[in-house]
Write an enzyme that holds these catalytic residues in place. Structure first.
Site, PDB file in Angstrom:
ATOM      1  N   ARG A 112      31.082  48.142  32.951  1.00 49.70           N
ATOM      2  CA  ARG A 112      31.192  49.588  32.731  1.00 49.70           C
ATOM      3  C   ARG A 112      30.163  49.982  31.682  1.00 49.70           C
ATOM      4  O   ARG A 112      29.936  49.258  30.701  1.00 49.70           O
ATOM      5  CB  ARG A 112      32.601  49.954  32.228  1.00 49.70           C
ATOM      6  N   GLU A 137      27.742  58.061  32.797  1.00 51.09           N
ATOM      7  CA  GLU A 137      27.528  58.117  34.251  1.00 51.09           C
ATOM      8  C   GLU A 137      28.015  59.461  34.837  1.00 51.09           C
ATOM      9  O   GLU A 137      29.064  59.952  34.406  1.00 51.09           O
ATOM     10  CB  GLU A 137      28.331  56.975  34.870  1.00 51.09           C
ATOM     11  N   HIS A 188      25.322  52.225  40.182  1.00 50.07           N
ATOM     12  CA  HIS A 188      26.691  51.725  40.350  1.00 50.07           C
ATOM     13  C   HIS A 188      26.924  51.228  41.780  1.00 50.07           C
ATOM     14  O   HIS A 188      27.846  51.675  42.459  1.00 50.07           O
ATOM     15  CB  HIS A 188      27.687  52.842  40.002  1.00 50.07           C
TER      16      HIS A 188
HETATM   17  N1  LIG Z   1      29.704  47.929  38.663  1.00 48.03           N
HETATM   18  C1  LIG Z   1      30.652  47.813  39.600  1.00 48.03           C
HETATM   19  O1  LIG Z   1      30.536  48.356  40.706  1.00 48.03           O
HETATM   20  C2  LIG Z   1      31.867  46.982  39.321  1.00 48.03           C
HETATM   21  C3  LIG Z   1      32.339  46.853  38.032  1.00 48.03           C
HETATM   22  N2  LIG Z   1      33.466  46.109  37.795  1.00 48.03           N
HETATM   23  C4  LIG Z   1      33.949  45.982  36.416  1.00 48.03           C
HETATM   24  O2  LIG Z   1      34.085  44.594  36.120  1.00 48.03           O
HETATM   25  C5  LIG Z   1      35.295  44.403  35.406  1.00 48.03           C
HETATM   26  C6  LIG Z   1      35.767  42.975  35.578  1.00 48.03           C
HETATM   27  O3  LIG Z   1      36.272  42.778  36.887  1.00 48.03           O
HETATM   28  P1  LIG Z   1      37.004  41.379  37.204  1.00 48.03           P
HETATM   29  O4  LIG Z   1      36.101  40.245  36.856  1.00 48.03           O
HETATM   30  O5  LIG Z   1      37.586  41.467  38.551  1.00 48.03           O
HETATM   31  O6  LIG Z   1      38.198  41.444  36.127  1.00 48.03           O
HETATM   32  P2  LIG Z   1      38.957  40.233  35.411  1.00 48.03           P
HETATM   33  O7  LIG Z   1      40.171  40.842  34.811  1.00 48.03           O
HETATM   34  O8  LIG Z   1      39.061  39.097  36.334  1.00 48.03           O
HETATM   35  O9  LIG Z   1      37.939  39.779  34.237  1.00 48.03           O
HETATM   36  C7  LIG Z   1      37.757  40.538  33.059  1.00 48.03           C
HETATM   37  C8  LIG Z   1      37.616  39.547  31.912  1.00 48.03           C
HETATM   38  O10 LIG Z   1      37.317  40.261  30.713  1.00 48.03           O
HETATM   39  C9  LIG Z   1      37.923  39.536  29.660  1.00 48.03           C
HETATM   40  N3  LIG Z   1      38.009  40.368  28.457  1.00 48.03           N
HETATM   41  C10 LIG Z   1      38.840  41.397  28.210  1.00 48.03           C
HETATM   42  N4  LIG Z   1      38.635  41.872  26.970  1.00 48.03           N
HETATM   43  C11 LIG Z   1      37.624  41.129  26.437  1.00 48.03           C
HETATM   44  C12 LIG Z   1      36.945  41.129  25.188  1.00 48.03           C
HETATM   45  N5  LIG Z   1      37.272  42.010  24.230  1.00 48.03           N
HETATM   46  N6  LIG Z   1      35.943  40.217  24.987  1.00 48.03           N
HETATM   47  C13 LIG Z   1      35.623  39.329  25.948  1.00 48.03           C
HETATM   48  N7  LIG Z   1      36.233  39.262  27.160  1.00 48.03           N
HETATM   49  C14 LIG Z   1      37.227  40.163  27.387  1.00 48.03           C
HETATM   50  C15 LIG Z   1      39.284  39.152  30.219  1.00 48.03           C
HETATM   51  O11 LIG Z   1      39.868  38.123  29.474  1.00 48.03           O
HETATM   52  C16 LIG Z   1      38.914  38.737  31.640  1.00 48.03           C
HETATM   53  O12 LIG Z   1      38.645  37.355  31.713  1.00 48.03           O
HETATM   54  C17 LIG Z   1      36.230  45.462  35.970  1.00 48.03           C
HETATM   55  O13 LIG Z   1      37.271  45.787  35.056  1.00 48.03           O
HETATM   56  C18 LIG Z   1      35.292  46.639  36.207  1.00 48.03           C
HETATM   57  O14 LIG Z   1      35.262  47.473  35.067  1.00 48.03           O
HETATM   58  C19 LIG Z   1      34.136  45.440  38.795  1.00 48.03           C
HETATM   59  C20 LIG Z   1      33.685  45.557  40.095  1.00 48.03           C
HETATM   60  C21 LIG Z   1      32.528  46.354  40.460  1.00 48.03           C
HETATM   61  O1  LIG Z   2      35.557  48.042  41.292  1.00 49.23           O
HETATM   62  C1  LIG Z   2      35.115  48.647  40.305  1.00 49.23           C
HETATM   63  O2  LIG Z   2      35.595  48.576  39.140  1.00 49.23           O
HETATM   64  C2  LIG Z   2      33.928  49.525  40.515  1.00 49.23           C
HETATM   65  O3  LIG Z   2      33.263  49.881  39.583  1.00 49.23           O
HETATM   66  C3  LIG Z   2      33.589  49.966  41.887  1.00 49.23           C
HETATM   67  O4  LIG Z   2      33.019  48.980  42.566  1.00 49.23           O
END
Ligand SMILES: NC(=O)C1=CN([C@@H]2O[C@H](COP(=O)(O)OP(=O)(O)OC[C@H]3O[C@@H](n4cnc5c(N)ncnc54)[C@H](O)[C@@H]3O)[C@@H](O)[C@H]2O)C=CC1
Ligand SMILES: O=C(O)C(=O)CO
Length: 390
Positions: free
Chosen positions: A277, A306, A324
């Site tokens: 993000r 954004e 994005h």
């Molecule tokens: N640009 C895009 O289109 C996309 C963006 N995302 C973003 O990626 C993020 C992660 O997705 P996932 O890997 O599926 O989630 P996840 O929950 O599997 O991984 C997130 C990780 O962040 C860690 N974390 C939380 N607070 C932290 C901190 N203060 N310092 C270090 N690590 C910390 C957690 O322990 C966890 O391991 C989503 O929440 C979303 O915001 C996800 C998919 C697409």
């Molecule tokens: O899955 C998310 O968090 C996104 O940003 C869209 O892909």
């Protein structure tokens, strides 16, 4: 009088009314809803981000579930219209005030897992594109400036044998780490609140083993085995890594995680990638850092304000920027639409919630019947919803 909103309607006589604020890829998600007696209304407005009033108009006075940016006003309106279900078409749900949803008893769905590899691949693509200055070189060619090979032309960074840093080694961060380790034989350093045991075992096999599973493969083939290290602090990652990718959730602990001070401890020729993000980085500080350090490079899929970029960012040649699109593969986006629809449908039907957000395959497999369950409801416990051990 609210301005009318253009919509496309499927199964007009359906018993349940489901509204989607965006058209979503594929049509399986629509069929899954209409087959279960839902009337589906899809907003077909040209503008990308709908106003609160637009969404209030869409909700109308009777609605059972939908997807967008959400808090007190919208959840109370959804509740007044008899709504019990909402789903983000995303795994991140920082745009949702879950406490407001809890107050009105609205289930909040999200779409984990289906986008893990797609997002990690984009982060890997941004890493390589930034490291090897591909966008600059492409623009150079298109401008007709190439007049023959030169030793110094667009010299960038080698990845093999260097150190890849991951901050947030969850689903996507771990998938990205594996891609960079396997693809470019990089050594890993990561920082997370929790130990990424599966990732560590991928690199070094059993923790007690002197060899590494992937590293052992390299070693028996006469190559240098790869290594991993769990950093005690985030600063250790920033100090040691040559390429750093950000994959944490966005919350108050990760807002402006990368700030001026932390940019200052990174290597002058490091590559920083963000497909998590935008607000995880202080983007104004990043622009100043890019201006002062022309060999420092970034690959950004997300932005603090954004859809806007901070002033000066778009002029920086050492920045690669995309809108994005990290989860934008056909299979993933259709799967996200399916999971979002099934979250809404499952809540309407009173189905239990799947207990493991890392096993979405059973909902995505088109060759088998869809389980009678909600894929992922983030406030299932708060709402006292039944958890299924499917
Ligand atoms: N640009 C895009 O289109 C996309 C963006 N995302 C973003 O990626 C993020 C992660 O997705 P996932 O890997 O599926 O989630 P996840 O929950 O599997 O991984 C997130 C990780 O962040 C860690 N974390 C939380 N607070 C932290 C901190 N203060 N310092 C270090 N690590 C910390 C957690 O322990 C966890 O391991 C989503 O929440 C979303 O915001 C996800 C998919 C697409
Ligand atoms: O899955 C998310 O968090 C996104 O940003 C869209 O892909």
């Amino acid at each position: 009088m609210a301005k009318p909103i253009s919509i496309q309607v499927w199964n007009p006589s359906g018993k349940y009314r489901v509204v989607s604020t965006k058209s979503m890829p594929g049509d399986r998600w629509i069929r899954l809803l209409t087959d279960q007696d839902c009337r589906v209304e899809i907003c077909t407005e040209e503008k990308t981000i709908l106003s609160v009033d637009d969404i209030l108009t869409l909700i109308g006075d009777r609605c059972d579930g939908l997807t967008e940016d959400w808090g007190e006003v919208l959840f109370s309106a959804l509740k007044r219209a008899g709504g019990t279900s909402f789903s983000n078409m995303a795994v991140g749900y920082n745009n949702v005030d879950v406490s407001a949803a809890n107050k009105y008893g609205v289930a909040v769905g999200n779409t984990p897992g289906v986008l893990t590899e797609t997002t990690a691949e984009l982060a890997a693509a941004l890493s390589l594109t930034a490291a090897r200055r591909i966008v600059e070189a492409d623009q150079f060619m298109r401008a007709g400036l190439y007049d023959g090979w030169l030793p110094h032309l667009f010299v960038g960074n080698l990845l093999k044998g260097q150190t890849v840093g991951v901050i947030g080694a969850g689903r996507i961060g771990s998938a990205y780490a594996r891609m960079m380790i396997e693809g470019f034989k990089m050594n890993l350093i990561y920082y997370d609140l929790y130990q990424a045991t599966r990732l560590e075992k991928f690199v070094t096999g059993m923790l007690s083993s002197p060899f590494t599973s992937y590293g052992q493969f390299l070693q028996v083939n006469g190559e240098q085995p790869v290594t991993w290290k769990r950093a005690a602090t985030m600063e250790d990652v920033l100090r040691e890594a040559d390429v750093i990718s950000l994959h944490p959730v966005l919350d108050k602990t990760t807002y402006h995680l990368i700030n001026k001070e932390r940019l200052g401890i990174m290597k002058k020729e490091a590559v920083l990638v963000n497909a998590s993000r935008g607000p995880v980085i202080d983007e104004a500080a990043l622009v100043e850092h890019l201006k002062a350090n022309p060999m420092f490079r970034v690959g950004l899929d997300v932005f603090e304000d954004e859809p806007l970029m901070k002033p000066g960012l778009s002029e920086q040649k050492n920045a690669v920027v995309v809108p994005h699109i990290a989860s934008a593969s056909k299979w993933t986006r259709e799967g996200m639409a399916t999971l979002a629809a099934l979250n809404v449908l499952g809540t309407i039907k009173g189905y239990p919630v799947l207990g493991d957000p890392n096993s979405m395959d059973k909902f995505l497999d088109k060759s088998s019947p869809v389980p009678a369950a909600c894929p992922s409801i983030v406030n299932a416990k708060e709402l006292g919803l039944q958890i299924s051990n499917l």
